[in-house]
Scaffold this motif. Structure first.
Motif, PDB file in Angstrom:
ATOM      1  N   SER A 268       0.841  -1.195   0.000  1.00 54.44           N
ATOM      2  CA  SER A 268       0.000   0.000   0.000  1.00 54.44           C
ATOM      3  C   SER A 268       0.876   1.245   0.000  1.00 54.44           C
ATOM      4  O   SER A 268       2.005   1.239   0.485  1.00 54.44           O
ATOM      5  N   LEU A 269       0.327   2.343  -0.572  1.00 58.13           N
ATOM      6  CA  LEU A 269       1.011   3.637  -0.622  1.00 58.13           C
ATOM      7  C   LEU A 269      -0.005   4.717  -0.267  1.00 58.13           C
ATOM      8  O   LEU A 269      -1.106   4.750  -0.834  1.00 58.13           O
ATOM      9  N   THR A 270       0.342   5.603   0.670  1.00 56.56           N
ATOM     10  CA  THR A 270      -0.551   6.649   1.149  1.00 56.56           C
ATOM     11  C   THR A 270       0.163   7.992   1.067  1.00 56.56           C
ATOM     12  O   THR A 270       1.354   8.083   1.380  1.00 56.56           O
ATOM     13  N   VAL A 271      -0.587   9.044   0.653  1.00 60.38           N
ATOM     14  CA  VAL A 271      -0.064  10.411   0.610  1.00 60.38           C
ATOM     15  C   VAL A 271      -0.794  11.232   1.672  1.00 60.38           C
ATOM     16  O   VAL A 271      -2.022  11.286   1.683  1.00 60.38           O
ATOM     17  N   GLN A 272      -0.039  11.869   2.549  1.00 58.88           N
ATOM     18  CA  GLN A 272      -0.624  12.686   3.625  1.00 58.88           C
ATOM     19  C   GLN A 272      -0.009  14.084   3.602  1.00 58.88           C
ATOM     20  O   GLN A 272       1.215  14.211   3.747  1.00 58.88           O
ATOM     21  N   PRO A 273      -0.838  15.136   3.423  1.00 49.43           N
ATOM     22  CA  PRO A 273      -2.260  15.102   3.058  1.00 49.43           C
ATOM     23  C   PRO A 273      -2.440  14.804   1.576  1.00 49.43           C
ATOM     24  O   PRO A 273      -1.467  14.809   0.820  1.00 49.43           O
ATOM     25  N   SER A 274      -3.673  14.597   1.157  1.00 48.43           N
ATOM     26  CA  SER A 274      -3.944  14.226  -0.230  1.00 48.43           C
ATOM     27  C   SER A 274      -4.231  15.417  -1.125  1.00 48.43           C
ATOM     28  O   SER A 274      -4.379  15.244  -2.334  1.00 48.43           O
ATOM     29  N   SER A 275      -4.307  16.637  -0.567  1.00 49.84           N
ATOM     30  CA  SER A 275      -4.559  17.840  -1.359  1.00 49.84           C
ATOM     31  C   SER A 275      -3.816  19.004  -0.718  1.00 49.84           C
ATOM     32  O   SER A 275      -3.990  19.272   0.471  1.00 49.84           O
ATOM     33  N   ILE A 276      -2.976  19.701  -1.510  1.00 52.85           N
ATOM     34  CA  ILE A 276      -2.158  20.791  -0.981  1.00 52.85           C
ATOM     35  C   ILE A 276      -2.097  21.927  -1.995  1.00 52.85           C
ATOM     36  O   ILE A 276      -2.549  21.790  -3.140  1.00 52.85           O
ATOM     37  N   ASP A 277      -1.521  23.048  -1.569  1.00 48.63           N
ATOM     38  CA  ASP A 277      -1.189  24.152  -2.461  1.00 48.63           C
ATOM     39  C   ASP A 277       0.266  24.008  -2.905  1.00 48.63           C
ATOM     40  O   ASP A 277       1.090  23.405  -2.207  1.00 48.63           O
ATOM     41  N   LEU A 278       0.577  24.564  -4.064  1.00 48.38           N
ATOM     42  CA  LEU A 278       1.938  24.497  -4.574  1.00 48.38           C
ATOM     43  C   LEU A 278       2.897  25.169  -3.587  1.00 48.38           C
ATOM     44  O   LEU A 278       2.655  26.291  -3.131  1.00 48.38           O
ATOM     45  N   GLY A 279       3.977  24.482  -3.249  1.00 50.23           N
ATOM     46  CA  GLY A 279       4.933  24.962  -2.267  1.00 50.23           C
ATOM     47  C   GLY A 279       4.889  24.207  -0.960  1.00 50.23           C
ATOM     48  O   GLY A 279       5.831  24.301  -0.173  1.00 50.23           O
ATOM     49  N   ASP A 280       3.804  23.451  -0.706  1.00 54.21           N
ATOM     50  CA  ASP A 280       3.710  22.651   0.515  1.00 54.21           C
ATOM     51  C   ASP A 280       4.417  21.300   0.319  1.00 54.21           C
ATOM     52  O   ASP A 280       4.765  20.899  -0.793  1.00 54.21           O
ATOM     53  N   THR A 281       4.592  20.571   1.426  1.00 52.42           N
ATOM     54  CA  THR A 281       5.290  19.284   1.430  1.00 52.42           C
ATOM     55  C   THR A 281       4.353  18.199   1.949  1.00 52.42           C
ATOM     56  O   THR A 281       3.545  18.443   2.846  1.00 52.42           O
ATOM     57  N   VAL A 282       4.466  16.976   1.382  1.00 52.82           N
ATOM     58  CA  VAL A 282       3.638  15.846   1.803  1.00 52.82           C
ATOM     59  C   VAL A 282       4.547  14.694   2.243  1.00 52.82           C
ATOM     60  O   VAL A 282       5.758  14.707   2.014  1.00 52.82           O
ATOM     61  N   ASN A 283       3.935  13.689   2.887  1.00 56.29           N
ATOM     62  CA  ASN A 283       4.621  12.464   3.286  1.00 56.29           C
ATOM     63  C   ASN A 283       4.067  11.294   2.484  1.00 56.29           C
ATOM     64  O   ASN A 283       2.853  11.088   2.436  1.00 56.29           O
ATOM     65  N   LEU A 284       4.962  10.536   1.861  1.00 53.99           N
ATOM     66  CA  LEU A 284       4.592   9.296   1.188  1.00 53.99           C
ATOM     67  C   LEU A 284       4.887   8.142   2.142  1.00 53.99           C
ATOM     68  O   LEU A 284       6.028   7.977   2.598  1.00 53.99           O
ATOM     69  N   ILE A 285       3.862   7.336   2.456  1.00 54.24           N
ATOM     70  CA  ILE A 285       3.998   6.236   3.409  1.00 54.24           C
ATOM     71  C   ILE A 285       3.714   4.928   2.677  1.00 54.24           C
ATOM     72  O   ILE A 285       2.615   4.726   2.150  1.00 54.24           O
ATOM     73  N   GLY A 286       4.721   4.049   2.628  1.00 52.64           N
ATOM     74  CA  GLY A 286       4.573   2.747   1.990  1.00 52.64           C
ATOM     75  C   GLY A 286       4.624   1.632   3.014  1.00 52.64           C
ATOM     76  O   GLY A 286       5.385   1.699   3.988  1.00 52.64           O
ATOM     77  N   GLU A 287       3.814   0.599   2.800  1.00 50.88           N
ATOM     78  CA  GLU A 287       3.750  -0.542   3.719  1.00 50.88           C
ATOM     79  C   GLU A 287       3.675  -1.841   2.927  1.00 50.88           C
ATOM     80  O   GLU A 287       3.217  -1.858   1.781  1.00 50.88           O
ATOM     81  N   ARG A 288       4.138  -2.918   3.594  1.00 53.64           N
ATOM     82  CA  ARG A 288       4.087  -4.287   3.069  1.00 53.64           C
ATOM     83  C   ARG A 288       4.889  -4.467   1.785  1.00 53.64           C
ATOM     84  O   ARG A 288       4.519  -5.238   0.903  1.00 53.64           O
ATOM     85  N   PHE A 289       6.009  -3.739   1.677  1.00 48.75           N
ATOM     86  CA  PHE A 289       6.979  -4.013   0.635  1.00 48.75           C
ATOM     87  C   PHE A 289       8.007  -4.998   1.190  1.00 48.75           C
ATOM     88  O   PHE A 289       7.878  -5.476   2.323  1.00 48.75           O
ATOM     89  N   GLY A 290       9.030  -5.330   0.406  1.00 46.92           N
ATOM     90  CA  GLY A 290      10.062  -6.231   0.884  1.00 46.92           C
ATOM     91  C   GLY A 290      10.900  -5.575   1.972  1.00 46.92           C
ATOM     92  O   GLY A 290      11.092  -4.355   1.980  1.00 46.92           O
TER      93      GLY A 290
END
Length: 211
Positions: A50-72
């Motif tokens: 699974s892959l999750t983006v937090q938050p899922s909606s931003i303004d240009l110039g903001d930063t998000v976190n990509l969270i991945g689970e259940r990979f190798g």
């Protein structure tokens, strides 16, 4: 004497016959219905990555976190980002005003989507990772993460809006035509007044010469 020998022989024979029977009865008997083949454990399906983006909606110039689970565990994950332009709402487009007071809608111009972006992340021993990301373009961003060793894949989307700006006044052909028309009229009126002035002065000179 013979009778006693016969009785003794019969007793010995019965004893010899009874010993194997007792030995066989003492042996453990197999339990009916039990097989020697081990049964496999029940199958438990493995959950996908699974892959999750937090938050899922931003303004240009903001930063998000990509969270991945259940990979190798402890593997490199390749992340590809594709960009799709967002349709600009008609309400945000300021209409152009004509000289007669009517308005005309301005059609929004969408930018061309840039080439896919690529970067990587590294999982921990549990197959998880967290990666910070700062978009450089606006639009609908689609992240596709693929583990190099496990080949597990997951996707997520992020909406990046443009920075808020004050609406600009559009310039149209009609808006430019109005000042030009007014300026031309004023120039014509000035030329007529200048000719009338020359004619009046000439008449005054001719009248003075006749006296």
């Amino acid at each position: 004497m013979r009778l006693s020998r016969i009785i003794m022989a019969l007793t010995v024979g019965l004893a010899v016959v009874a010993v194997p029977t007792a030995a066989g009865a003492a042996q453990p008997q197999p339990t009916p219905g039990v097989t020697d083949t081990p049964q496999p454990p029940p199958y438990t399906p493995q959950l996908p990555a699974s892959l999750t983006v937090q938050p899922s909606s931003i303004d240009l110039g903001d930063t998000v976190n990509l969270i991945g689970e259940r990979f190798g565990p402890r593997e490199t994950v390749d992340i590809v980002v594709t960009v799709t332009p967002l349709a600009a709402p008609a309400a945000n487009q300021a209409p152009a005003r004509r000289s007669d007071g009517t308005t005309v809608a301005m059609a929004p111009v969408a930018y061309q989507a840039s080439a896919p972006l690529r970067f990587t992340a590294r999982t921990n021993g549990d197959g998880k990772f967290t990666r910070r990301y700062k978009p450089s373009v606006t639009g609908l961003l689609t992240f596709t993460a693929t583990g190099r060793d496990s080949e597990r894949t997951a996707t997520a989307q992020l909406q990046v809006r443009g920075q808020a700006q004050p609406p600009a006044l559009p310039v149209t052909g009609d808006s430019l035509g109005t000042p030009m028309k007014i300026g031309g009229g004023l120039a014509g009126a000035g030329a007529v007044l200048l000719l009338l002035t020359f004619a009046w002065r000439r008449r005054q000179r001719l009248g003075a010469g006749s006296h």
